[in-house]
Design a protein around this motif. Structure first.
Motif, PDB file in Angstrom:
ATOM      1  N   VAL A  39     -26.931  26.795  37.254  1.00 54.92           N
ATOM      2  CA  VAL A  39     -28.164  27.347  37.787  1.00 54.92           C
ATOM      3  C   VAL A  39     -29.214  26.382  37.261  1.00 54.92           C
ATOM      4  CG1 VAL A  39     -29.787  29.251  37.828  1.00 54.92           C
ATOM      5  CG2 VAL A  39     -27.340  29.722  37.787  1.00 54.92           C
ATOM      6  N   ILE A  40     -29.881  25.711  38.164  1.00 55.96           N
ATOM      7  CA  ILE A  40     -30.814  24.653  37.775  1.00 55.96           C
ATOM      8  C   ILE A  40     -32.229  25.179  37.910  1.00 55.96           C
ATOM      9  CG2 ILE A  40     -31.628  22.320  38.263  1.00 55.96           C
ATOM     10  CD1 ILE A  40     -28.823  21.827  39.544  1.00 55.96           C
ATOM     11  N   GLY A  41     -32.928  25.210  36.795  1.00 56.18           N
ATOM     12  CA  GLY A  41     -34.336  25.559  36.797  1.00 56.18           C
ATOM     13  C   GLY A  41     -35.144  24.275  36.781  1.00 56.18           C
ATOM     14  N   TYR A  42     -36.195  24.233  37.590  1.00 53.95           N
ATOM     15  CA  TYR A  42     -37.021  23.025  37.612  1.00 53.95           C
ATOM     16  C   TYR A  42     -38.480  23.418  37.771  1.00 53.95           C
ATOM     17  CZ  TYR A  42     -37.015  23.620  42.711  1.00 53.95           C
ATOM     18  OH  TYR A  42     -37.168  24.119  43.977  1.00 53.95           O
ATOM     19  N   ARG A  43     -39.334  22.591  37.181  1.00 54.38           N
ATOM     20  CA  ARG A  43     -40.773  22.836  37.290  1.00 54.38           C
ATOM     21  C   ARG A  43     -41.510  21.508  37.235  1.00 54.38           C
ATOM     22  NH1 ARG A  43     -42.381  25.718  31.557  1.00 54.38           N
ATOM     23  NH2 ARG A  43     -41.602  24.078  30.179  1.00 54.38           N
ATOM     24  N   HIS A  44     -42.701  21.517  37.808  1.00 53.66           N
ATOM     25  CA  HIS A  44     -43.502  20.303  37.890  1.00 53.66           C
ATOM     26  C   HIS A  44     -44.383  20.080  36.668  1.00 53.66           C
ATOM     27  CE1 HIS A  44     -42.554  19.122  42.032  1.00 53.66           C
ATOM     28  NE2 HIS A  44     -42.395  20.427  42.231  1.00 53.66           N
ATOM     29  N   GLN A  45     -44.725  21.157  35.962  1.00 54.59           N
ATOM     30  CA  GLN A  45     -45.654  21.029  34.832  1.00 54.59           C
ATOM     31  C   GLN A  45     -45.172  21.826  33.646  1.00 54.59           C
ATOM     32  OE1 GLN A  45     -47.712  18.945  33.324  1.00 54.59           O
ATOM     33  NE2 GLN A  45     -48.685  18.710  35.303  1.00 54.59           N
ATOM     34  N   VAL A  71     -33.760  18.502  30.492  1.00 55.11           N
ATOM     35  CA  VAL A  71     -34.037  17.129  30.898  1.00 55.11           C
ATOM     36  C   VAL A  71     -35.523  17.039  31.191  1.00 55.11           C
ATOM     37  CG1 VAL A  71     -33.491  15.279  32.523  1.00 55.11           C
ATOM     38  CG2 VAL A  71     -31.732  16.969  31.921  1.00 55.11           C
ATOM     39  N   SER A  72     -36.219  16.200  30.417  1.00 54.36           N
ATOM     40  CA  SER A  72     -37.657  16.025  30.596  1.00 54.36           C
ATOM     41  C   SER A  72     -37.992  14.545  30.449  1.00 54.36           C
ATOM     42  CB  SER A  72     -38.423  16.847  29.553  1.00 54.36           C
ATOM     43  OG  SER A  72     -38.179  16.325  28.262  1.00 54.36           O
ATOM     44  N   LEU A  73     -39.252  14.194  30.662  1.00 54.29           N
ATOM     45  CA  LEU A  73     -39.644  12.794  30.500  1.00 54.29           C
ATOM     46  C   LEU A  73     -39.436  12.311  29.069  1.00 54.29           C
ATOM     47  CD1 LEU A  73     -42.858  12.574  32.703  1.00 54.29           C
ATOM     48  CD2 LEU A  73     -40.643  11.496  33.130  1.00 54.29           C
ATOM     49  N   GLY A  74     -39.415  13.241  28.119  1.00 51.01           N
ATOM     50  CA  GLY A  74     -39.239  12.861  26.718  1.00 51.01           C
ATOM     51  C   GLY A  74     -37.813  12.557  26.324  1.00 51.01           C
ATOM     52  N   ASN A  75     -36.824  12.948  27.136  1.00 53.17           N
ATOM     53  CA  ASN A  75     -35.444  12.704  26.722  1.00 53.17           C
ATOM     54  C   ASN A  75     -34.543  12.171  27.825  1.00 53.17           C
ATOM     55  OD1 ASN A  75     -34.885  14.930  28.330  1.00 53.17           O
ATOM     56  ND2 ASN A  75     -33.709  15.999  26.785  1.00 53.17           N
ATOM     57  N   VAL A  76     -35.076  11.907  28.999  1.00 54.24           N
ATOM     58  CA  VAL A  76     -34.232  11.448  30.092  1.00 54.24           C
ATOM     59  C   VAL A  76     -33.925   9.956  29.917  1.00 54.24           C
ATOM     60  CG1 VAL A  76     -36.145  10.912  31.685  1.00 54.24           C
ATOM     61  CG2 VAL A  76     -33.890  11.493  32.590  1.00 54.24           C
ATOM     62  N   MET A 140     -36.786  16.199  42.770  1.00 53.85           N
ATOM     63  CA  MET A 140     -36.006  15.125  42.146  1.00 53.85           C
ATOM     64  C   MET A 140     -36.560  13.756  42.532  1.00 53.85           C
ATOM     65  SD  MET A 140     -33.833  16.302  40.004  1.00 53.85           S
ATOM     66  CE  MET A 140     -32.649  14.984  39.741  1.00 53.85           C
ATOM     67  N   SER A 141     -36.993  13.594  43.773  1.00 50.23           N
ATOM     68  CA  SER A 141     -37.615  12.329  44.180  1.00 50.23           C
ATOM     69  C   SER A 141     -38.876  12.071  43.365  1.00 50.23           C
ATOM     70  CB  SER A 141     -37.960  12.354  45.672  1.00 50.23           C
ATOM     71  OG  SER A 141     -36.801  12.349  46.444  1.00 50.23           O
ATOM     72  N   HIS A 142     -39.680  13.114  43.197  1.00 56.34           N
ATOM     73  CA  HIS A 142     -40.901  13.002  42.392  1.00 56.34           C
ATOM     74  C   HIS A 142     -40.561  12.668  40.936  1.00 56.34           C
ATOM     75  CE1 HIS A 142     -44.836  13.822  40.715  1.00 56.34           C
ATOM     76  NE2 HIS A 142     -44.301  14.739  39.923  1.00 56.34           N
ATOM     77  N   PHE A 143     -39.559  13.327  40.378  1.00 58.81           N
ATOM     78  CA  PHE A 143     -39.148  13.087  38.989  1.00 58.81           C
ATOM     79  C   PHE A 143     -38.693  11.632  38.828  1.00 58.81           C
ATOM     80  CE2 PHE A 143     -37.054  15.675  35.324  1.00 58.81           C
ATOM     81  CZ  PHE A 143     -37.380  14.701  34.397  1.00 58.81           C
ATOM     82  N   MET A 144     -37.866  11.139  39.760  1.00 59.10           N
ATOM     83  CA  MET A 144     -37.382   9.758  39.676  1.00 59.10           C
ATOM     84  C   MET A 144     -38.532   8.765  39.842  1.00 59.10           C
ATOM     85  SD  MET A 144     -33.624   9.888  41.485  1.00 59.10           S
ATOM     86  CE  MET A 144     -34.015  11.036  42.805  1.00 59.10           C
TER      87      MET A 144
END
Length: 154
Positions: A39-45, A71-76, A140-144
């Motif tokens: 179950v994947i939770g995702y958020r923009h902020q 998975v966040s910008l701090g550990n990806v 996911m496109s935005h995250f990448m």
């Protein structure tokens, strides 16, 4: 059990394990290869993914455990679109590949299958998540893109 019943159970499993669960949109993800679905939770902020494994055979009970991958910008370390899904790796060595489909067909464990007289079926249910899956792919496109721009400036 139908797809909406399963979706409700998956939401409850996520909500019971994540403190600020209301901040996250959810999708069902199937790992490439063996393993429990996510179950994947995702958020923009802040920009973040929570990958919460769910043992379908344990539902409707919700196991509590520390096995949620964040998975966040701090550990990806890497995010990649494989063409049929995504590869995610963190700097701590966590790595997974998974797919998110708009209409995944899920094999229900025996304990979730209907009992009693009824039409014969194959023991599967379709989880309708087309708008959610589309939103997730955009996320996911935005995250990448964000990760790529971050590394260009470093």
């Amino acid at each position: 059990m139908n797809g909406e019943d399963l979706k409700r159970m998956l939401r409850e499993a996520f909500d019971a394990r994540v403190f600020n669960y209301g901040d996250f949109n959810l999708v069902y993800g199937q790992p490439s290869g063996a393993g429990d679905p996510w179950v994947i939770g995702y958020r923009h902020q802040p920009l973040e993914l929570l990958l919460c494994p769910v043992d379908l055979e344990a539902l409707p009970e919700v196991p509590v455990g520390p096995d949620i991958a964040t998975v966040s910008l701090g550990n990806v370390a890497t995010l990649a679109d494989t063409g049929s899904g995504y590869q995610v790796e963190t700097v701590t060595g966590f790595r997974t590949w998974f797919e998110v489909s708009g209409t995944p067909r899920i094999l229900l464990p025996e304990n979730l299958r209907p009992t009693g007289p009824g039409p014969e079926d194959d023991g599967t249910v379709t989880l309708g998540q087309e708008p959610d899956a589309e939103d997730f792919h955009e996320f996911m496109s935005h995250f990448m893109d964000t990760l790529e721009s971050y590394y260009r400036t470093c």
